[in-house]
Scaffold this motif. Structure first.
Motif, short mmCIF file in Angstrom:
data_model
loop_
_atom_site.label_atom_id
_atom_site.label_comp_id
_atom_site.label_asym_id
_atom_site.label_seq_id
_atom_site.Cartn_x
_atom_site.Cartn_y
_atom_site.Cartn_z
N PRO A 77 69.59 35.79 82.66
CA PRO A 77 70.89 35.17 83.39
C PRO A 77 70.64 33.82 83.70
CG PRO A 77 70.13 37.20 84.69
CD PRO A 77 69.01 36.90 83.55
N GLU A 78 71.68 33.15 83.65
CA GLU A 78 71.72 31.54 84.19
C GLU A 78 71.27 31.54 85.46
OE1 GLU A 78 72.18 29.21 82.10
OE2 GLU A 78 72.24 30.63 80.45
N VAL A 79 70.67 30.31 85.99
CA VAL A 79 69.99 30.04 87.07
C VAL A 79 71.13 30.27 88.34
CG1 VAL A 79 68.86 28.35 88.54
CG2 VAL A 79 68.22 28.64 86.13
N GLY A 80 72.32 29.56 88.30
CA GLY A 80 73.16 29.86 89.17
C GLY A 80 73.05 29.19 90.80
N ALA A 102 67.99 32.19 92.38
CA ALA A 102 67.95 31.52 91.50
C ALA A 102 66.88 30.79 91.41
CB ALA A 102 68.63 30.24 92.18
N LEU A 158 64.64 32.91 88.44
CA LEU A 158 65.47 32.60 87.43
C LEU A 158 65.00 31.23 86.71
CD1 LEU A 158 68.84 34.49 87.70
CD2 LEU A 158 66.95 35.12 86.23
N ALA A 159 64.94 30.18 87.62
CA ALA A 159 64.55 28.74 87.09
C ALA A 159 63.04 28.86 86.61
CB ALA A 159 64.77 27.74 88.30
N HIS A 173 63.20 30.96 83.30
CA HIS A 173 63.65 29.93 82.32
C HIS A 173 62.48 29.02 81.77
CE1 HIS A 173 67.67 30.93 81.24
NE2 HIS A 173 67.82 31.52 82.70
N ASP A 205 60.77 28.68 78.10
CA ASP A 205 60.82 27.51 77.08
C ASP A 205 59.73 26.77 76.96
OD1 ASP A 205 63.61 27.74 77.75
OD2 ASP A 205 64.15 25.88 79.24
#
Length: 317
Positions: free
Chosen positions: A155-158, A262, A265-266, A269, A273
Motif C-alpha cells: 500500500p501507499e505510505v499515506g 505509515a 510502509l515507508a 518501500h 527500492d
C-alpha cells in the motif's frame, strides 16, 4: 570450576573472555545457528562480545577434553530486582551430553536469594523446552519473528497532513531520538533502556545506513514524532539478503495519527527500492495491537523465541 551433575561437563565462570575466546564463541554460535535455523545469541549479546567494555557481564564456558569450546553462557546481573539474564548455546555435536543442563545449573548458582533467572531459548527448540521443564523454569515471554515478501504489492505510505519523513542525522538527531525511543518503549524490558552508548554501538556497525533510518517529523516545528529504523542482513555474494523492521516507534503524544502504519510502509518501500525481496521483524506476542497491524500488512509468523524464568518465589512471576 563448577561441576555439572555427577561426572558431567565442567563449567568455568569467567569475568572476562580471553583474546581467543570471543572468536571461538562466535564460531560456536554460528555452528548452532546453522543447525537450528536461528541465531542462538541476540544482537545485544553479540555486540558485547565484539566490543570489550560495552557493559558488565560474566561468562560460562564448557570445553571438551581437547580444549575447543563446546558450550557458552552469557550472564548479566543481578539487577536491582535480583534478576539474572542469560543466553546459552551448545555446539550441535555436543548436545544430549549434559552441557546445556550444566550451563543452566551454573547460571542458577549465581541467582541471589529471592531473585530470578531469565533465559532465552531462540527458535523455541524442543530440547530447551524439555530442559526447562526438568529444571523448573516456566515460559514468561514469547517473541515472534514475522516475515513478509516484498514482491507482493505494498500500500501507499499515506502520511498524515503536516508530517514529513527524512533520514536520521548521526550526531544531530541522537538525543531527540533517544528521548522518543524511551517514551515509545517505556514499558519494554530491553528497548526502553537504550542510552547513547547503545545507540553509538549500532551507528558504528557495518550494516548501518542513515538513509534507512527514517524519522517522521512535524513540518512546522521539526519535532520528532516517530521513527522506523531499517536494517539489512547478509548483503554478501554467498547469502540472500533480508531486510528488517529493526526498531519502529511512535511518541505517545502522536498516537492516533496513523503513524505506526505509515512508518512501517515507508520502511518497507525503502527496503524494496533498495533491492530487497523479503523482510522480517520481531514483536512480542503480548503486543496484540502490533501483531494485528503487521498481520494486516501481510506479515506471517515465521519462528518464535521463548524466555524462560526460574524463581524461588514462583507466585511473583
Amino acid at each position: 570450576m563448577i561441576n555439572g551433575q555427577g561426572t558431567g561437563p565442567r563449567v568455568a565462570r569467567l569475568d572476562e573472555l580471553g583474546p581467543a575466546d570471543v572468536p571461538a564463541v562466535l564460531a560456536l554460535a554460528g555452528a548452532a545457528g546453522v543447525a537450528d535455523g536461528a541465531d542462538p545469541l541476540s544482537e545485544h549479546v553479540t555486540l558485547r562480545l565484539r566490543h570489550a567494555g560495552a557493559g558488565p557481564a560474566s561468562h560460562l564456558v564448557v570445553r571438551d577434553p581437547a580444549g575447543p569450546l563446546v558450550g557458552y553462557g552469557f550472564l548479566e546481573g543481578p539487577d536491582e530486582a535480583g534478576e539474572v539474564d542469560a543466553e546459552l548455546v551448545v555446539h550441535p555435536g555436543w548436545r544430549r551430553q549434559g552441557v546445556g543442563r550444566a550451563l543452566v545449573s551454573a547460571a542458577l548458582s549465581g541467582v541471589p536469594e529471592s531473585g530470578a533467572l531469565l533465559v532465552w531459548a531462540h527458535s523455541d527448540h524442543p530440547s530447551a523446552a524439555a530442559l526447562a521443564l526438568d529444571l523448573g523454569l516456566h515460559r514468561s515471554r514469547v517473541l515472534w519473528q514475522l516475515r513478509r515478501s516484498l514482491r507482493d504489492p505494498l500500500p501507499e505510505v499515506g502520511l498524515p497532513a503536516g508530517v514529513a519523513i527524512r533520514a536520521f542525522r548521526p550526531g544531530v538527531d541522537d538525543e531527540a531520538w533517544l528521548a522518543v525511543n524511551r517514551r515509545a518503549f517505556a514499558s519494554h524490558p530491553e528497548q526502553g533502556r537504550w542510552n547513547s552508548a547503545e545507540l553509538r554501538l549500532r551507528l558504528g556497525e557495518p550494516w548501518f545506513d542513515p538513509a534507512g533510518f527514517l524519522l517522521a517529523v512535524e513540518e512546522s516545528s521539526g519535532r520528532l514524532l516517530g521513527f522506523h529504523w531499517t536494517k539489512v542482513h547478509d548483503r554478501t555474494e554467498a547469502a540472500t539478503p533480508i531486510g528488517e523492521v529493526y526498531v519502529l516507534g511512535v511518541d505517545p503524544d502522536s498516537h492516533g495519527l496513523g503513524l505506526g502504519r505509515a512508518l512501517t510502509l515507508a520502511g518497507l518501500h525503502h527496503l524494496r527500492d533498495a533491492g530487497l525481496s523479503r523482510v522480517m521483524l520481531y514483536v512480542d506476542e503480548s503486543n496484540a495491537g502490533a501483531m494485528a497491524l503487521y498481520a494486516r500488512l501481510g506479515f506471517a509468523n515465521w519462528l518464535r523465541h521463548v524466555r524462560y524464568r526460574w524463581s524461588d518465589t514462583p507466585t511473583a512471576a
